[in-house]
Structure formats: structure tokens, C-alpha cells
Write an enzyme that holds these catalytic residues in place. Sequence first.
Site, short mmCIF file in Angstrom:
data_model
loop_
_atom_site.label_atom_id
_atom_site.label_comp_id
_atom_site.label_asym_id
_atom_site.label_seq_id
_atom_site.Cartn_x
_atom_site.Cartn_y
_atom_site.Cartn_z
CB CYS A 199 5.29 -3.02 8.49
SG CYS A 199 6.19 -1.99 10.13
CD GLU A 240 7.17 8.38 -4.07
OE1 GLU A 240 6.85 8.18 -5.20
OE2 GLU A 240 7.07 7.49 -3.10
CB CYS A 264 2.79 12.93 4.17
SG CYS A 264 3.16 11.53 4.64
CB CYS A 276 4.41 -0.82 4.94
SG CYS A 276 5.23 0.64 4.51
CB CYS A 299 -1.04 5.51 4.31
SG CYS A 299 -1.44 6.88 5.26
CB CYS A 315 11.31 1.82 6.05
SG CYS A 315 10.91 1.70 7.60
N1 SAH Z 1 7.51 4.52 9.86
C1 SAH Z 1 6.61 5.30 10.53
C2 SAH Z 1 6.10 6.56 9.62
C3 SAH Z 1 5.76 6.01 7.94
S1 SAH Z 1 4.38 5.12 7.72
C4 SAH Z 1 5.48 4.53 10.92
O1 SAH Z 1 5.45 3.37 10.61
O2 SAH Z 1 4.67 5.11 11.69
C5 SAH Z 1 3.04 5.82 8.14
C6 SAH Z 1 1.57 5.14 8.31
O3 SAH Z 1 1.36 4.38 6.88
C7 SAH Z 1 1.93 4.01 9.43
O4 SAH Z 1 0.81 4.32 10.32
C8 SAH Z 1 1.46 2.95 8.61
O5 SAH Z 1 1.07 2.02 9.59
C9 SAH Z 1 0.59 3.10 7.28
N2 SAH Z 1 0.82 2.35 6.34
C10 SAH Z 1 1.74 1.39 5.77
N3 SAH Z 1 1.21 0.92 4.75
C11 SAH Z 1 0.02 1.20 4.45
C12 SAH Z 1 -0.91 1.01 3.56
N4 SAH Z 1 -0.66 0.08 2.55
N5 SAH Z 1 -2.23 1.23 3.59
C13 SAH Z 1 -2.59 2.01 4.69
N6 SAH Z 1 -1.57 2.61 5.63
C14 SAH Z 1 -0.45 1.97 5.79
FE1 SF4 Z 2 8.75 1.37 7.87
FE2 SF4 Z 2 6.50 1.16 6.43
FE3 SF4 Z 2 6.55 0.06 8.83
FE4 SF4 Z 2 6.58 2.63 8.70
S1 SF4 Z 2 4.98 1.09 8.05
S2 SF4 Z 2 7.97 1.42 9.88
S3 SF4 Z 2 7.49 3.05 6.92
S4 SF4 Z 2 7.99 -0.51 6.93
#
Ligand code: SAH
Ligand code: SF4
Length: 361
Positions: A126, A102, A115, A129, A345, A122
Site C-alpha cells: 500500500c 513492534e 496493537c 504505509c 498506524c 508486509c
Molecule cells: N495489513 C493490515 C493491518 C495493518 S495496517 C491492514 O492493512 O489492514 C493497519 C491500518 O493502518 C490500516 O487500516 C492502514 O490503512 C493504516 N495505515 C497504514 N499507513 C498509515 C498511515 N501512514 N497513517 C494512517 N494510517 C495508516
Molecule cells: Fe501491509 Fe501496510 Fe497495506 Fe496493511 S496498510 S496491508 S501493513 S502495506
Amino acid sequence: MAVPTHNHSSRPKPALLGMDFDALKEFVREAGFPAFRARQLHHWLYIRGATEFAEMHNLARDFRDWLAENCTIGHATVGEVKVSTDGSKKLIYRLADGKVVESVLIRERNWFTLCVSSQVGCAVDCKFCMTGFGGFQRQMTTAEIVSQVLLAQRVAGKDDSPRNLVFMGMGEPLLNLENLIPALRLLADPDAIGIAGRRITVSTSGILPGIEKLGEANTGVSLAISLNASNNEYRNRIMPINKRYPIENLLDACRAFPLKQRRRITFEYVMLGGENDTLDNARELAVLLRGMPCKINLIPWNPDSHLPFKRPPEDRVLRFQQYLLSQGFTASVRYSKGLDVDGACGQLAAHWREKEKATGK
Ligand code: SAH
Ligand code: SF4
């Protein structure tokens, strides 16, 4: 030495997207066509965003037929466009092997930011996420990465074409450098896709060797770090990758990152209600980032029923921001766009949602 034998007909056709001008020149030359065809092809691929050889009407018939026979353009297909009430659009792409990724055209004040994704899923895990929750499927190719941008430009039309690009969709871009770097070069090349490096931001969970390599590649793009915590203990819990690359080392890598004049590193801080949103956290964060040329983006967590977190109340977010401002930092609150179409995000998890649907979980 054993020489691998190839069955010619079953070998996948090479994709043209992803080849730069020199590679196209070589490709065209090897096929026995005149060199100027490479210039035309390059124009159709990256300026016009052609998705079919039939569109390339100024190419000689025999050349077009040869291309159609021997290679593909390499575009994904846009499966669905979901329009949010805030004017953002989520694009769902199907890749050649059926996998789904997406991207989101985010409506800003009077422009769009796109974006984009860099991996299908991934592996970084985290805890807050949804992309991480869905797990890793595979790397995206250079062709697939640039295809998202070219197709989104078409969907958006000339007036709404994205001005900025952020690698904040699915995946950890710095764990796919092999495909990311050539994609960044094509995106930033003024003779190709032509989105200036300063308008492209690569966001990472803090893959240290990747930050160094991205710096060395000298692509001119901006860097964002998903910090999300004000100390190692908490970061270890929500981002296990921190055990390998702890905060101090990460910040050292940021200081060493070659920034262009007057540019700053962005630190993202996902705010998790009752967990990392206290004034003490704000104080700790200020100490960590003191002296770093940076801006801080506070992102109130976007909920998903599968994950055990809360979005913090507005007043706590603002109190946190106020403290950082009072300490002289640039700090803004990023209210995610496209929430109603699961485009915010951390919500991009189509690959996983499809699976869930299919297995009826
Ligand atoms: N993997 C990379 C880029 C994709 S994630 C990274 O982690 O930077 C993009 C952003 O979304 C990251 O800053 C992450 O911390 C944030 N993010 C992930 N899950 C989220 C959520 N449920 N609500 C708000 N931000 C979130
Ligand atoms: Fe992967 Fe989500 Fe962590 Fe970004 S925030 S590194 S997309 S698990």
C-alpha cells in the site's frame, strides 16, 4: 523413497508457545512425563506468561531440566519500550533470528488496546504505509504472535493490561493464516490467554480468500477492512491489491462474514490530504456501505518523509465525518496515538529503519 536424515544436534528446539493444551499433553506424554505436567505447563505459559523455565517452580526438577534441554519457551525479547507523551508505549521486540517487530500499547480513555504485528514487514505494498514501503521479510510464528501479547501484559502490569487487541501492527494477518488462526485460538481461549473474541480485531487490506477462511475458522474475532478509498480507480492506485480483490467482491465477502450478534464490521479509511478527503468521496463511501452493519474509522494519515502524501486539514476530516453521521453511519475520527515514538498506524517499520541505519542511507 529417500528418507531425510536429521542431524539431531542442529535441529532447532521446538517452541512450547503456540501449543494448545492437547498439543502439550501429547508432547509431555511422548517425553514420558505424567499428564498433569501439561496442565501446569499450560498455566505457566499462558496465564503466568513465564519467560524462563526457572520461573516454573512447581515443576519437578527432572521435568524442568528435560524441558530446558529439549525445547524453548519461544518468547521474543523486549528490546526497548518507548513511552509516548500521550501515555502510549511502543514495544520493540527482537525475534530469535535477530529480526525486529513492534507492537503498541495504546492508551484509550481508561484502558489499553494492544496493537500487534503478524508478519515481519508486509508484501501488500500500500502506497501510504511505511510497513509496506519497507517490504516483506518473513512470516511470524504462532509463538512470536502470542509472545507479543504475553510480554506486553508483563510490561503493562496487572492494572494496565490490554483489554482489546487489534492486528493493526506490521503485516497482513490474512496472509499468515497458518500462524494467525492458532494464535487467535490461544488468545481467545478463556483457559489460556483469555481475551474474548469480541475484543480482538483482525484488520485486513482485503485478502478475500483469507476473509472466507477466517470466517470458517469460527474464532469469534471481529473484522476490520482497510478500505481507504471510495472507488476502485483510486483504490487501485493506493492499494494495488485492489486489482485482484476489487471493492464489490470485498464487500460481498464482508456481508458473508459470520458476525456474532449485534456486531459490526469496522471500515478503516485513511484520509490522504487532497486525494480521498472530499465530500464527493464521502458520498461515494456512503453509497458503498449503505445497509452494511458497520462502523467507520477515519484515520488522518500519519506522515513519513519517505512517502508523498499529506495529512488533511482538520476541517476537511470533520466535514467528511459529519456527512457520514448525517447519513446515519457510525463514524469516528481516530487520531493516532504514539505519533512521537513512531508508534502510530502505518509507522511501524523497525525492520526497515534498522536496515537504513545500518547502511547509512
Ligand atoms: N495489513 C493490515 C493491518 C495493518 S495496517 C491492514 O492493512 O489492514 C493497519 C491500518 O493502518 C490500516 O487500516 C492502514 O490503512 C493504516 N495505515 C497504514 N499507513 C498509515 C498511515 N501512514 N497513517 C494512517 N494510517 C495508516
Ligand atoms: Fe501491509 Fe501496510 Fe497495506 Fe496493511 S496498510 S496491508 S501493513 S502495506
